[in-house]
Design a protein around this motif. Structure first.
Motif, PDB file in Angstrom:
ATOM      1  N   LEU A 239       0.782  -1.299  -0.048  1.00 33.03           N
ATOM      2  CA  LEU A 239       0.106  -0.105  -0.124  1.00 33.03           C
ATOM      3  C   LEU A 239       0.836   1.076   0.067  1.00 33.03           C
ATOM      4  CD1 LEU A 239      -3.020  -0.795   2.158  1.00 33.03           C
ATOM      5  CD2 LEU A 239      -3.148  -0.179  -0.026  1.00 33.03           C
ATOM      6  N   GLU A 240       1.941   1.500   0.929  1.00 32.11           N
ATOM      7  CA  GLU A 240       2.911   2.373   0.711  1.00 32.11           C
ATOM      8  C   GLU A 240       3.168   2.770  -0.701  1.00 32.11           C
ATOM      9  OE1 GLU A 240       7.058   4.199   2.481  1.00 32.11           O
ATOM     10  OE2 GLU A 240       6.205   2.277   3.339  1.00 32.11           O
ATOM     11  N   GLN A 241       3.915   1.937  -1.277  1.00 27.53           N
ATOM     12  CA  GLN A 241       4.319   2.161  -2.692  1.00 27.53           C
ATOM     13  C   GLN A 241       3.107   2.415  -3.729  1.00 27.53           C
ATOM     14  OE1 GLN A 241       7.434   2.495  -3.610  1.00 27.53           O
ATOM     15  NE2 GLN A 241       6.519   3.442  -5.562  1.00 27.53           N
ATOM     16  N   GLN A 242       2.010   1.997  -3.289  1.00 29.93           N
ATOM     17  CA  GLN A 242       0.892   2.158  -4.340  1.00 29.93           C
ATOM     18  C   GLN A 242       0.378   3.758  -4.225  1.00 29.93           C
ATOM     19  OE1 GLN A 242      -1.360  -1.238  -3.148  1.00 29.93           O
ATOM     20  NE2 GLN A 242      -1.075  -2.151  -4.908  1.00 29.93           N
ATOM     21  N   LEU A 243       0.397   4.127  -2.751  1.00 30.68           N
ATOM     22  CA  LEU A 243       0.054   5.392  -2.513  1.00 30.68           C
ATOM     23  C   LEU A 243       1.144   6.561  -3.084  1.00 30.68           C
ATOM     24  CD1 LEU A 243      -1.019   5.125   1.368  1.00 30.68           C
ATOM     25  CD2 LEU A 243      -2.450   5.844  -0.623  1.00 30.68           C
ATOM     26  N   ARG A 244       2.331   6.251  -2.978  1.00 31.31           N
ATOM     27  CA  ARG A 244       3.279   6.979  -3.490  1.00 31.31           C
ATOM     28  C   ARG A 244       2.927   7.067  -4.979  1.00 31.31           C
ATOM     29  NH1 ARG A 244       7.618   8.154  -0.446  1.00 31.31           N
ATOM     30  NH2 ARG A 244       7.914   7.101   1.589  1.00 31.31           N
ATOM     31  N   ASP A 245       2.688   5.991  -5.626  1.00 33.92           N
ATOM     32  CA  ASP A 245       2.398   6.018  -7.265  1.00 33.92           C
ATOM     33  C   ASP A 245       1.313   6.876  -7.326  1.00 33.92           C
ATOM     34  OD1 ASP A 245       4.808   4.284  -7.511  1.00 33.92           O
ATOM     35  OD2 ASP A 245       3.482   2.542  -7.613  1.00 33.92           O
ATOM     36  N   ALA A 246       0.379   6.704  -6.679  1.00 34.56           N
ATOM     37  CA  ALA A 246      -0.880   7.234  -7.155  1.00 34.56           C
ATOM     38  C   ALA A 246      -0.778   8.949  -6.999  1.00 34.56           C
ATOM     39  CB  ALA A 246      -1.927   6.941  -6.052  1.00 34.56           C
ATOM     40  N   SER A 247       0.157   9.406  -5.860  1.00 39.82           N
ATOM     41  CA  SER A 247       0.326  10.534  -5.886  1.00 39.82           C
ATOM     42  C   SER A 247       1.179  11.558  -6.776  1.00 39.82           C
ATOM     43  CB  SER A 247       0.947  10.907  -4.293  1.00 39.82           C
ATOM     44  OG  SER A 247       2.466  10.395  -4.633  1.00 39.82           O
ATOM     45  N   ALA A 248       2.000  10.551  -7.518  1.00 39.03           N
ATOM     46  CA  ALA A 248       2.633  11.209  -8.668  1.00 39.03           C
ATOM     47  C   ALA A 248       1.946  11.800  -9.873  1.00 39.03           C
ATOM     48  CB  ALA A 248       3.793  10.038  -9.102  1.00 39.03           C
ATOM     49  N   GLY A 249       1.851  12.993 -10.001  1.00 37.46           N
ATOM     50  CA  GLY A 249       1.089  13.735 -11.067  1.00 37.46           C
ATOM     51  C   GLY A 249      -0.405  14.022 -10.831  1.00 37.46           C
ATOM     52  N   SER A 250      -0.493  13.540  -9.547  1.00 33.31           N
ATOM     53  CA  SER A 250      -2.073  13.935  -8.973  1.00 33.31           C
ATOM     54  C   SER A 250      -2.032  15.129  -8.110  1.00 33.31           C
ATOM     55  CB  SER A 250      -2.509  12.546  -8.242  1.00 33.31           C
ATOM     56  OG  SER A 250      -2.759  11.580  -9.271  1.00 33.31           O
ATOM     57  N   ASP A 251      -3.226  15.886  -8.067  1.00 25.92           N
ATOM     58  CA  ASP A 251      -3.735  16.634  -7.028  1.00 25.92           C
ATOM     59  C   ASP A 251      -4.176  16.414  -5.849  1.00 25.92           C
ATOM     60  OD1 ASP A 251      -2.509  18.931  -9.074  1.00 25.92           O
ATOM     61  OD2 ASP A 251      -4.270  18.161 -10.168  1.00 25.92           O
ATOM     62  N   LEU A 252      -4.691  15.151  -5.991  1.00 26.64           N
ATOM     63  CA  LEU A 252      -5.608  14.517  -4.776  1.00 26.64           C
ATOM     64  C   LEU A 252      -5.636  13.271  -4.953  1.00 26.64           C
ATOM     65  CD1 LEU A 252      -7.286  15.173  -2.004  1.00 26.64           C
ATOM     66  CD2 LEU A 252      -9.224  15.349  -3.825  1.00 26.64           C
ATOM     67  N   VAL A 253      -5.047  12.564  -3.796  1.00 26.00           N
ATOM     68  CA  VAL A 253      -5.351  11.229  -3.625  1.00 26.00           C
ATOM     69  C   VAL A 253      -6.710  10.599  -2.941  1.00 26.00           C
ATOM     70  CG1 VAL A 253      -4.569   8.806  -3.091  1.00 26.00           C
ATOM     71  CG2 VAL A 253      -2.986  10.790  -4.043  1.00 26.00           C
ATOM     72  N   ILE A 254      -7.799   9.964  -3.285  1.00 25.91           N
ATOM     73  CA  ILE A 254      -8.880   9.426  -2.538  1.00 25.91           C
ATOM     74  C   ILE A 254      -9.050   8.267  -2.563  1.00 25.91           C
ATOM     75  CG2 ILE A 254     -11.503   9.553  -2.317  1.00 25.91           C
ATOM     76  CD1 ILE A 254     -11.661  12.294  -3.314  1.00 25.91           C
ATOM     77  N   THR A 255      -8.928   7.664  -1.198  1.00 23.62           N
ATOM     78  CA  THR A 255      -9.134   6.112  -1.120  1.00 23.62           C
ATOM     79  C   THR A 255     -10.803   5.933  -0.321  1.00 23.62           C
ATOM     80  OG1 THR A 255      -8.156   5.945   1.011  1.00 23.62           O
ATOM     81  CG2 THR A 255      -6.989   5.728  -0.926  1.00 23.62           C
ATOM     82  N   SER A 256     -10.967   4.731  -0.631  1.00 28.33           N
ATOM     83  CA  SER A 256     -12.237   4.201   0.191  1.00 28.33           C
ATOM     84  C   SER A 256     -11.971   2.956   0.977  1.00 28.33           C
ATOM     85  CB  SER A 256     -13.390   3.865  -0.855  1.00 28.33           C
ATOM     86  OG  SER A 256     -14.359   3.300  -0.123  1.00 28.33           O
ATOM     87  N   GLY A 257     -12.175   2.777   2.253  1.00 29.44           N
ATOM     88  CA  GLY A 257     -11.711   1.611   2.986  1.00 29.44           C
ATOM     89  C   GLY A 257     -10.415   1.690   3.381  1.00 29.44           C
ATOM     90  N   GLY A 258     -10.483   1.037   4.709  1.00 26.69           N
ATOM     91  CA  GLY A 258      -8.956   0.746   5.362  1.00 26.69           C
ATOM     92  C   GLY A 258      -8.450   1.686   6.132  1.00 26.69           C
TER      93      GLY A 258
END
Length: 413
Positions: A239-258
């Motif tokens: 999850l940590e790496q997936q969060l880092r990847d999601a943040s690249a080039g994004s202005d906001l990261v939104i998840t559901s659950g967890g």
């Protein structure tokens, strides 16, 4: 990329207003603008105020089909017979009226010299003349140049999220394109080993991922560019790496659950490993476990797993944050008082949102009926209701017949 400022971690509950204000205060509008044709501009946010380049209407014209006259030519207190000297239809050039009457149609330019329009229904025409009744008001049925919009005046402010009626106004002013802000880019994913993509076979103990479908639509309606990353499994090491990847080039990261405290709820720990957790628990029902922070410098909102809690959390926390990112002059949803058709008792301390449908009472007034599906996992209660009753933090009980604030879903979506 938008950035969060310095954060804080609060182990206790914060109010909904505090959570939303805190989240909004930590971000700045995204950079970048573009010009779009009006046909593509609906839902985008204006980058600059729009100043009227011309009067609207651009010339004096008739509001009705009828006869243009000079008020001074009408007999006071009596009917007046005037010769009909010509006619003008919409789209034709203006004429000059020195005396008599002029046949005119809706939208046509008023002849120079005329200052009053008599409706054709009130006139009797024949033999090249027209009989006009007494009591005509000076300036009747006349649309003056600039009476709707005056040239040089601001007609739409910067930060306005464009609506169909706004586009109509811009078109009437002759503007074929408009400068808008870049839309915020939002990375979206769900977490949970139990989740299955809709359309695929459902295995034992599995459920379909409904939250992401709902959030995609809510984000799109809020003007975001959605990057759908699908379903992520509850694997702490990934999850940590997936969060880092999601943040690249994004202005906001939104998840559901967890983001709760269960053994398999790893999103919270993954956020702390690669960013900050500024807020975690909010005093609302449903939706207490809402995480607000940053991942690798990008704003992050972690919503709960229950669908109703996801809906509420997005509407009241993520939506104003997203509006700030978009540079939108955001207006919070406006509640309207409505009579309750049910009683409800609860423990004070959290702001509660009850799903209700509107019905017509026996006296003809509108009454709010509570949906029988009360659980935070009831998607049917959202789809089959009209909006939310809002109970303030200090309210312990409401009775049938009481008035309470009502938020229609149209105010939230």
């Amino acid at each position: 990329m938008a950035r969060l400022g310095g954060g804080r971690t609060d182990s206790g509950l914060v109010t909904l207003d505090e959570a939303a204000a805190d989240a909004v205060s930590r971000v700045q509008p995204v950079s970048g603008t573009m010009k779009l044709p009006l046909a593509e501009a609906d839902g985008h946010v204006l980058a600059d105020a729009v100043i009227a380049p011309l009067d609207l209407p651009p010339f004096a014209n008739s509001a009705v089909d009828g006869y243009a006259v000079r008020f001074a030519d009408l007999a006071p207190g009596a009917a007046t017979r005037l010769p009909v000297l010509g006619r003008t239809m919409a789209g034709e050039p203006s004429a000059l009226l020195e005396q008599g009457a002029w046949r005119i149609f809706t939208g046509a330019p008023v002849p120079e010299g005329a200052d009053t329009i008599v409706m054709q229904e009130d006139a009797v025409a024949g033999d090249g003349a027209v009989m006009l009744p007494a009591g005509i008001r000076r300036g009747a049925n006349l649309r003056l140049a600039g009476e709707d919009v005056a040239r040089g005046h601001e007609v739409l402010p910067a930060g306005r999220r464009l609506r169909p009626q706004d586009l109509g106004l811009l078109a009437a002013l002759g503007l074929g394109e408009v400068t808008v802000r870049r839309r915020p880019r939002v990375a979206l994913f769900s977490t949970g080993d139990e989740l299955t993509e809709p359309g695929r076979p459902l295995g034992p103990g599995a459920i379909y991922d409904a939250n992401r479908a709902m959030l995609r639509a809510m984000l799109a309606r809020a003007g975001a560019e959605v990057v759908d990353l699908g379903i992520l499994r509850d694997e702490a090491k990934d999850l940590e790496q997936q969060l880092r990847d999601a943040s690249a080039g994004s202005d906001l990261v939104i998840t559901s659950g967890g983001v709760s405290v269960g053994e398999a709820d790893h999103v919270r720990d993954a956020v702390l490993a690669c960013g900050t957790l500024d807020l975690w628990r909010v005093a609302i029902k449903p939706g207490k476990p809402i995480a607000i922070g940053s991942v690798a410098g990008t704003p992050f909102v972690g919503l709960p797993g229950n669908p109703v809690a996801v809906f509420v959390g997005f509407a009241f926390v993520a939506r104003p944050l997203l509006a700030r990112l978009a540079g939108e002059a955001y207006v919070p949803p406006r509640a309207h008082p409505i009579r309750l058709g049910f009683a409800h008792a609860r423990k004070p301390g959290r702001r509660e949102f009850l799903r209700v449908s509107l019905e017509q009472g026996v006296d003809g007034s509108v009454v709010a009926r509570r949906h029988p599906g009360e659980g935070a996992g009831s998607l049917a209660s959202l789809a089959q209701s009209d909006g939310l009753i809002v109970l303030a933090e200090d309210v312990a009980r409401v009775e049938a017949g009481d008035s309470a604030p009502f938020l229609p879903y149209a105010e939230l979506l």
